[in-house]
Design a protein around this motif. Structure first.
Motif, short mmCIF file in Angstrom:
data_model
loop_
_atom_site.label_atom_id
_atom_site.label_comp_id
_atom_site.label_asym_id
_atom_site.label_seq_id
_atom_site.Cartn_x
_atom_site.Cartn_y
_atom_site.Cartn_z
N UNK A 1 1.02 -1.01 0.14
CA UNK A 1 -0.04 0.02 0.33
C UNK A 1 1.00 0.54 0.39
N UNK A 2 -0.09 2.17 -0.37
CA UNK A 2 1.28 3.98 -0.34
C UNK A 2 1.42 4.36 0.75
N UNK A 3 1.04 4.33 2.01
CA UNK A 3 1.67 3.76 3.15
C UNK A 3 2.66 3.24 3.69
N UNK A 4 3.05 2.75 3.55
CA UNK A 4 4.01 0.99 3.60
C UNK A 4 5.51 1.89 2.96
N UNK A 5 5.37 2.34 2.01
CA UNK A 5 5.87 2.72 0.66
C UNK A 5 6.56 4.00 1.14
N UNK A 6 5.76 4.96 1.32
CA UNK A 6 6.08 6.13 2.42
C UNK A 6 6.86 6.66 3.08
N UNK A 7 6.61 5.34 4.40
CA UNK A 7 6.97 5.18 5.74
C UNK A 7 8.61 4.52 4.84
N UNK A 8 8.34 3.59 4.38
CA UNK A 8 10.14 3.39 4.00
C UNK A 8 10.84 4.44 3.02
N UNK A 9 10.05 5.48 2.28
CA UNK A 9 11.32 6.29 1.31
C UNK A 9 11.66 7.14 2.86
N UNK A 10 11.10 8.00 3.67
CA UNK A 10 10.81 8.95 4.71
C UNK A 10 12.08 8.21 5.15
N UNK A 11 12.50 7.08 5.79
CA UNK A 11 13.24 6.45 6.69
C UNK A 11 14.04 6.88 6.11
N UNK A 12 14.57 5.90 5.19
CA UNK A 12 15.72 6.12 3.84
C UNK A 12 16.50 7.63 3.91
#
Length: 768
Positions: A256-267
């Motif tokens: 889902x969108x939220x999962x990849x957004x969190x991943x992008x922020x952490x990166x």
């Protein structure tokens, strides 16, 4: 890594001849470097083993004889209209840098290997002792794309994409050296040298020092880039993200969108800890609606780490390509064969001229398909959605198309449209020999273009190939005389102008002017000007005066190595004794000069005996082969020296020069072992070793000489006469096997030769 090797200190594993030779091999095996000091490499390769030994001694010296020189920055256009910084290191510095990274890689790779081909795909180490530093980039990028497809098929339809702003330029030295210390151990002397080198090469100006940046354009830096990102990879993996990286091109997938957004922020937060920044303009989050379109977008996202592909940009069309659809081959152009490096790095078609479209009728259908693909891509260049793909297709086609007059205007237009594809465009334009339209178009472009000097220099080289040295002489002189002209353009202009007679005084005065500037800058240009002045001098006095200018007014180690190289050239009109007033200047090179036998105080070593021992491990109970070769010694030495130069870098050139060396060797052998049996110089080469007496004396080697002759025919005749198709270049496997066979054949030949009694009348023996 062996236990013995592991027990050695990092410094000892670094500063030894075997590691430096491996460094040279790994440098020579990189065929895709768009920026390199070709003259410096030629000078270093001329006395390769001696120069490597000298470099090892300098690095190990307690007096600090070795000091890194500034690199030379070249700014290459990118599709974004910004510039990619490429670093041209001196050959000595490049060898030392690669040698340092060799041992860093051997020591740190056991950590990095855990992420390979699961989360990290680009710039992967080829392994301890491999002649290549990195695994083939095309295979790895293709696997990177395949992994994204697998993740999508597992239900991860959302994807975040980003990369790192000016990644190579922003690597922090302090942080990086901490990583080296952490993964390789406490090695103060090694780290101090590495720190000194990076500090010298990071600066874009000699007036400032920088603590950020690694030199872009070498495989050594590519490995270090992975090392720098290793701990960021660790954190993304341990947090469970569906994370993959190819160099600094990152993808994070999720359901889902939220999962990849969190991943992008952490990166992004992890990047900031190391002083790195995500590229906002290339950061996106979207749902994959059509996986095939996503694959296409991925495959045309990059070409290679240096923006120019290595195998896909070769100029000839392999048989496998001729038998398939060009459309399919282009759309799958990231694929490589199962032979790993061999296809990726070793296809060597340098110097082969593509024939006109009518010269190869059996390849006509392929050419027609390439032509259609080119036209289709040309029309889509300005399309926001398809422009990137069109860029890659045009590059692919230009590097395979034969000369077509109806593509002249379009290709000339590409000079302005896609300057970041400069090499492919100018190489294609160079096919139009003496074409007035191309000559005029290139001249106009060179006169008017004032944005990308690297691109303009490529255009001048193309113009030199389609016209004559005299035609471009005025442009070259203007560039060299222009104080505001980029140094890289001046180097290219000097090399091209050296082919025009009557330029000696101009080169000398240009060299003097450059020597008045900051001596740490412009070393490559001064080297090229000095070599051009030497090449265009015709008298002993002019050569002597030039040596004075080089040695008295220039403290650069590159210029001093050039002087040693020039003293060994057949055209040099001065001897070691004639430059006695400069001996003190060359004092620190005393051991090298003695080893090379340049000084008359020591006997000049037998180059042939040395080289066949170093390259082929031939062992003989004599100290000199000159008397055996007689009048053929000098020419045989010249051919062997060229063979040595290409031993690690070009299979075709190695075969060509080895064949000539073997030809002269067999003639000299025949004159010694079979005196009075006829003049072998009048015989056909193939008949020489096929004679019955030859076969009896050297039964093992005859098949090798025959195979060498067949390989030479393939090199000299790239078009197969029977099939009218491009013949295959010499592969890495073929060259490797040939080198082993030559070792056996030469050992046999020399043993028979040395044991045979000297002929009563023999050719005169040279005294040099």
């Amino acid at each position: 890594m062996s236990a013995t090797k592991a027990a050695m200190s990092l410094w000892d594993r670094f500063a030894n001849f075997d590691n430096f030779l491996l460094a040279w091999q790994r440098i020579a095996n990189v065929s895709s470097r768009m920026i390199s000091d070709d003259l410096g490499s030629e000078i270093f390769a001329f006395n390769l083993h001696e120069n490597l030994q000298d470099l090892v001694a300098r690095v190990n010296s307690e007096d600090g004889v070795y000091q890194p020189q500034p690199d030379n920055k070249v700014y290459v256009p990118k599709p974004s209209t910004t510039m990619r910084t490429m670093s041209m290191l001196s050959t000595s510095d490049l060898v030392i840098y690669q040698a340092m990274v060799n041992v860093i890689a051997d020591t740190s790779h056991p950590r990095l290997v855990t992420h390979e081909n699961q989360h990290v795909w680009g710039n992967l180490y080829a392994g301890n002792g491999s002649l290549w530093m990195l695994r083939p980039w095309k295979r790895q990028y293709n696997n990177f794309v395949d992994q994204i497809v697998k993740m999508y098929n597992a239900g991860n339809s959302w994807i975040a994409s980003t990369d790192i702003v000016s990644f190579y330029d922003t690597v922090d030295h302090h942080t990086f050296l901490q990583f080296v210390d952490k993964y390789c151990g406490q090695y103060g002397r090694f780290l101090e040298l590495l720190k000194s080198c990076l500090s010298k090469w990071a600066s874009h100006s000699n007036d400032t020092s920088m603590s950020r940046g690694i030199p872009q354009g070498s495989n050594a830096s590519d490995y270090l880039a992975n090392l720098y990102l290793y701990e960021i990879d660790q954190r993304m993996i341990v947090k469970g993200h569906q994370y993959v990286r190819y160099v600094d091109d990152i993808r994070i997938l999720g359901k889902d969108k939220s999962t990849v957004q969190h991943g992008l922020i952490e990166f992004d937060l992890e990047l900031k800890k190391y002083g790195l920044v995500a590229q906002v303009g290339k950061t996106s989050v979207h749902q994959i609606e059509d996986i095939e379109k996503e694959i296409t977008r991925l495959k045309f996202w990059v070409t290679d780490p240096s923006n120019e592909s290595t195998h896909e940009d070769e100029v000839s069309i392999p048989r496998s390509e001729q038998a398939s659809s060009v459309r399919d081959f282009i759309n799958n152009s990231q694929n490589v064969t199962d032979e790993d490096f061999l296809e990726d790095e070793e296809t060597d078609t340098s110097g082969q001229e593509r024939p006109s479209v009518d010269d190869n009728t059996s390849a006509q259908s392929v050419q027609n398909q390439l032509y259609e693909q080119f036209l289709d891509a040309y029309e889509k260049l300005d399309d926001p959605e398809k422009g990137k793909e069109a860029n890659t297709k045009i590059t692919y086609c230009l590097n395979r198309l034969f000369r077509r007059d109806d593509l002249r205007e379009k290709t000339l237009n590409l000079l302005v449209k896609i300057p970041w594809r400069s090499e492919a465009i100018t190489k294609y334009l160079a096919l139009f020999k003496r074409d007035p339209i191309i000559m005029s178009g290139l001249t106009d472009f060179i006169r008017t273009h004032d944005v990308y000097y690297w691109h303009r220099a490529n255009a001048l080289e193309a113009l030199a190939q389609v016209s004559t040295p005299q035609y471009i002489a005025s442009i070259c002189r203007e560039w060299i005389a222009d104080e505001k002209q980029a140094w890289y353009c001046k180097v290219v202009a000097t090399r091209l102008l050296a082919k025009v007679a009557g330029q000696h005084s101009f080169f000398v005065e240009s060299l003097r002017r450059e020597q008045l500037k900051n001596m740490e800058q412009g070393i490559v240009l001064r080297q090229q000007l000095a070599f051009a002045a030497f090449s265009t001098a015709r008298s002993k006095n002019k050569h002597k005066a030039l040596f004075d200018i080089i040695l008295r007014s220039d403290e650069s180690t590159q210029l001093r190595r050039l002087a040693i190289y020039l003293l060994q050239q057949p055209g040099c009109k001065v001897s070691w004794d004639a430059i006695s007033e400069n001996h003190t200047v060359l004092g620190e090179y005393g051991d090298l000069i003695e080893t090379l036998g340049i000084s008359p105080d020591v006997p000049r070593p037998c180059y042939i005996l040395q080289s066949v021992g170093q390259l082929f491990d031939v062992r003989l109970l004599v100290s000199d082969l000159r008397q055996y070769y007689g009048i053929h010694y000098d020419q045989a030495s010249k051919s062997l020296r060229e063979s040595v130069k290409y031993f690690y870098s070009s299979n075709n050139d190695f075969v060509r020069n080895s064949h000539q060396f073997a030809h002269l060797t067999l003639i000299a052998f025949h004159q010694w072992v079979f005196p009075g049996s006829g003049d072998p110089t009048a015989m056909d080469y193939s008949n020489l070793y096929s004679k019955s007496d030859f076969k009896t004396k050297t039964p093992v080697g005859n098949a090798t000489w025959e195979r060498l002759g067949k390989f030479r025919n393939r090199v000299d005749h790239p078009i197969d006469r029977s099939t009218r198709l491009h013949s295959l270049s010499i592969t890495y496997q073929e060259a490797s096997l040939l080198k082993k066979e030559l070792r056996t054949a030469l050992q046999e030949l020399y043993e028979v030769w040395i044991s045979a009694p000297a002929p009563t009348t023999s050719a005169s023996v040279p005294t040099t």
